[in-house]
Scaffold this motif. Structure first.
Motif, short mmCIF file in Angstrom:
data_model
loop_
_atom_site.label_atom_id
_atom_site.label_comp_id
_atom_site.label_asym_id
_atom_site.label_seq_id
_atom_site.Cartn_x
_atom_site.Cartn_y
_atom_site.Cartn_z
N ASP A 41 -4.25 -1.18 7.66
CA ASP A 41 -5.35 -0.45 7.04
C ASP A 41 -5.45 0.98 7.55
O ASP A 41 -6.22 1.78 7.03
CB ASP A 41 -6.68 -1.18 7.20
N SER A 44 -1.13 5.40 5.59
CA SER A 44 -1.33 6.18 4.37
C SER A 44 -0.44 5.63 3.26
O SER A 44 0.49 4.86 3.50
CB SER A 44 -0.99 7.65 4.62
N GLU A 45 -0.73 6.08 2.06
CA GLU A 45 0.09 5.71 0.91
C GLU A 45 1.54 6.13 1.13
O GLU A 45 2.48 5.41 0.79
CB GLU A 45 -0.46 6.35 -0.36
N TYR A 77 -3.38 -3.78 -0.53
CA TYR A 77 -4.01 -2.46 -0.63
C TYR A 77 -4.94 -2.33 -1.83
O TYR A 77 -5.99 -1.68 -1.73
CB TYR A 77 -2.95 -1.35 -0.64
N LEU A 81 -8.20 -4.19 0.13
CA LEU A 81 -8.80 -2.96 0.64
C LEU A 81 -9.45 -2.10 -0.44
O LEU A 81 -10.22 -1.20 -0.14
CB LEU A 81 -7.76 -2.14 1.41
N TYR A 83 -7.98 0.08 -2.46
CA TYR A 83 -7.39 1.42 -2.58
C TYR A 83 -6.86 1.62 -4.00
O TYR A 83 -6.33 0.70 -4.61
CB TYR A 83 -6.25 1.62 -1.59
N ASP A 84 -6.96 2.83 -4.48
CA ASP A 84 -6.47 3.18 -5.81
C ASP A 84 -5.28 4.12 -5.66
O ASP A 84 -5.37 5.29 -5.99
CB ASP A 84 -7.61 3.83 -6.62
N TRP A 85 -4.20 3.59 -5.13
CA TRP A 85 -3.02 4.39 -4.85
C TRP A 85 -2.11 4.44 -6.06
O TRP A 85 -1.81 3.42 -6.67
CB TRP A 85 -2.26 3.83 -3.68
#
Length: 112
Positions: A41, A44-45, A77, A81, A83-85
């Motif tokens: 967590d 980074s992307e 992710y 989590l 995340y919108d990667w």
């Protein structure tokens, strides 16, 4: 990573994933964390992207091995989590002909 692991397990249960898939997804996250020696967590992307490229290109794993790793990390992710990667959400163009010209849907059907 115990809290995160438990959260991911709970998310996978809610998603209705089978035991084998859950095991593979957890392994993917565990191996990523071991590679960087940091909680996933905190990555980074770009870190995750570099890791996926390392697994695919440098380790040369088979497609059948790579896919569960990719989707395990994507699940962690995106679902766990939130995340919108772009790494996990960008769409790949499936409508490209060999010449690089995009075919219309009726043309693809007719060509098939």
């Amino acid at each position: 990573m115990s809290k995160l692991r438990n959260r991911m397990i709970q998310d996978m249960q809610l998603a209705g994933l089978v035991e084998g898939t859950k095991r593979e997804y957890l392994r993917a996250v565990r191996q990523l964390a071991a590679y960087y020696m940091i909680s996933p967590d905190h990555l980074s992307e770009r870190h995750v992207e570099k890791y996926l490229l390392y697994v695919r290109d440098e380790l040369g794993v088979a497609k059948g091995t790579f896919i569960p790793i990719f989707f395990g990390l994507k699940f962690f992710y995106v679902q766990t989590l939130g995340y919108d990667w772009a790494l996990f959400t960008k769409k790949k163009s499936a409508g490209q002909a060999g010449s690089g010209c995009q075919m219309s849907a009726p043309m693809r059907i007719a060509a098939a």
